[in-house]
Enzyme design. Structure first.
Site, PDB file in Angstrom:
ATOM      1  N   ASP A   1      -5.014 -18.035 -48.101  1.00  0.00           N
ATOM      2  CA  ASP A   1      -5.294 -17.086 -47.012  1.00  0.00           C
ATOM      3  C   ASP A   1      -6.724 -17.165 -46.486  1.00  0.00           C
ATOM      4  O   ASP A   1      -7.625 -17.691 -47.126  1.00  0.00           O
ATOM      5  CB  ASP A   1      -4.987 -15.647 -47.467  1.00  0.00           C
ATOM      6  CG  ASP A   1      -5.745 -15.237 -48.728  1.00  0.00           C
ATOM      7  OD1 ASP A   1      -6.003 -16.113 -49.590  1.00  0.00           O
ATOM      8  OD2 ASP A   1      -6.090 -14.050 -48.855  1.00  0.00           O
TER       9      ASP A   1
ATOM     10  N   GLU B   1      -5.055 -13.689 -51.507  1.00  0.00           N
ATOM     11  CA  GLU B   1      -6.040 -13.447 -52.577  1.00  0.00           C
ATOM     12  C   GLU B   1      -7.089 -12.447 -52.131  1.00  0.00           C
ATOM     13  O   GLU B   1      -7.643 -11.726 -52.941  1.00  0.00           O
ATOM     14  CB  GLU B   1      -6.703 -14.767 -52.990  1.00  0.00           C
ATOM     15  CG  GLU B   1      -7.580 -14.679 -54.232  1.00  0.00           C
ATOM     16  CD  GLU B   1      -8.952 -14.063 -53.982  1.00  0.00           C
ATOM     17  OE1 GLU B   1      -9.437 -13.306 -54.846  1.00  0.00           O
ATOM     18  OE2 GLU B   1      -9.546 -14.321 -52.911  1.00  0.00           O
TER      19      GLU B   1
HETATM   20 NI    NI Z   1     -12.157 -17.006 -52.378  1.00  0.00          NI
END
Ligand code: NI
Length: 393
Positions: free
Chosen positions: A82, A140
């Site tokens: 991401d 994340e």
């Molecule tokens: Ni990172």
């Protein structure tokens, strides 16, 4: 097992592909939980290698299973996919094409390196002992994160060990680092609204003044780290925002405070949360105010397995040299790789991706962040060598 020289040569050969893959992702970033096209694009590359791919794992995650012809353990290797809500301010031909969205943490490089790992293993199944599970993880950057849902969806089923790498621009290209035991912090966030009774600044006896209560609380929460937490254990309680009142002669009816708690072990984390809640409850009670308090739980601390961190120091020493293998300090940043490490032994590692000579000096999450792309080869190399070292043991 192939020699490290052979593996390095194979990955060097994939370097132009890694650069192409990384730049495609860099130009087309997607935010956490929205990685629809990214996920599809990764699946297309993996299918082209002939890999067995499971899609839509725990959201937009992907699982790749590569089974060797020889018996052996299941080793998982993870990349996050991401991007961040940041405007790309770099001057280069691979700058983000999406306004306000940017790969400003290097996850594009993580993905490209893990694609190279997939390509390598797919071509070397005949001499592979056991299974390699490649985890392409979404989200994340934003709690509750993508790791937990991928684990719930079977990402770690049967896995014996797991390794993950973060390309790290504060570390120069050529180096690698980690730390045994607690490496990154648990980061939790709280919001408190104190509700008193407003009134005239000249008639305080008719009011419940939330600025007085809030001020008392700002002072007393610092006693948690000073007086409650074991002095040999790191902890931070920060109040970063304090909003109350409007003008000189009005007593504030409401006061809103926002803060963060950072710790490295569950015991200290629990203690800090409990003390914070007690201080809020009793301070407000003492002054006769009501309150609304929320603690948002972030990722747990990243705790590297001692033995697996030991493996890193040996493997990295052989690959990059002893002088380039650094023992890191603990850091107050957070990572959801922690969830994997709660389930299976493993190690989270940094690969140096900074380069002062070429101007790759900006911090992670900075609008001019970039990486020395050669670090992707080191990243893929380290992941493969860690897995093969585990498998031969
Ligand atoms: Ni990172």
């Amino acid at each position: 097992m192939k020699t490290s020289g052979y593996i390095k040569e194979q990955l060097q050969r994939l370097y132009p592909d890694m650069v192409r893959w990384r730049r495609h992702l860099h130009q087309n970033p997607e935010l956490s939980f929205q990685e629809v096209h990214t996920s599809r694009w990764i699946a297309d590359q993996l299918n082209a290698f002939g890999c067995e791919v499971r899609k839509d794992v725990g959201g937009h995650g992907l699982l790749v299973t590569i089974k060797g012809d020889l018996p052996g353990p299941v080793v998982a290797l993870r990349a996050d996919i991401d991007a961040l809500p940041i405007q790309d301010e770099k001057e280069c031909d691979y700058r983000s094409k999406v306004p306000g969205v940017m790969h400003a943490c290097g996850h594009d490089g993580h993905t490209a390196a893990l694609l190279a790992v997939a390509s390598y293993y797919q071509q070397h199944k005949a001499e592979l002992a056991g299974e390699r599970r490649l985890i392409f993880q979404p989200a994340e950057e934003q709690t509750p994160g993508g790791a937990l849902r991928m684990i719930e969806d079977g990402a770690l089923d049967g896995v014996d060990a797991i390794y993950g790498v973060h390309l790290w621009s504060p570390l120069p290209y050529g180096q690698a680092s980690t730390k045994p035991g607690p490496f990154m912090a648990a980061a939790d966030e709280f919001t408190l609204e104190i509700v008193g009774l407003g009134g005239h600044g000249g008639m305080p006896h008719k009011t419940v003044d939330t600025i007085v209560i809030g001020s008392a609380l700002v002072q007393s929460v610092q006693s948690i780290v000073g007086r409650n937490v074991d002095p040999l254990k790191p902890a931070v309680v920060t109040i970063g925002s304090f909003q109350a009142g409007t003008t000189n002669n009005v007593i504030a009816e409401r006061c809103v405070m926002k803060g963060t708690v950072r710790t490295f072990d569950e015991e200290t984390r629990k203690l800090t949360h409990e003390r914070l809640e007690q201080l809020v409850k009793h301070t407000c009670g003492m002054y006769g105010a009501k309150y609304d308090y929320h603690m948002r739980i972030g990722y747990p601390p990243v705790v590297n397995d001692e033995q697996e961190a030991g493996r890193f120091f040996r493997v990295s020493g052989e690959l990059f040299g002893e002088a380039n293998t650094i023992r890191s300090e603990a850091m107050m940043v957070a990572e959801d790789f922690s969830y994997y490490l709660e389930k299976v032994p493993g190690c989270f590692m940094f690969i140096g991706a900074g380069n002062e000579e070429t101007g790759v000096v900006h911090a992670h999450h900075h609008p001019r962040f970039d990486i020395d792309e050669r670090a992707m080869v080191h990243s893929a190399q380290l992941l493969i060598q860690m897995a093969e070292d585990f498998a031969k043991a």
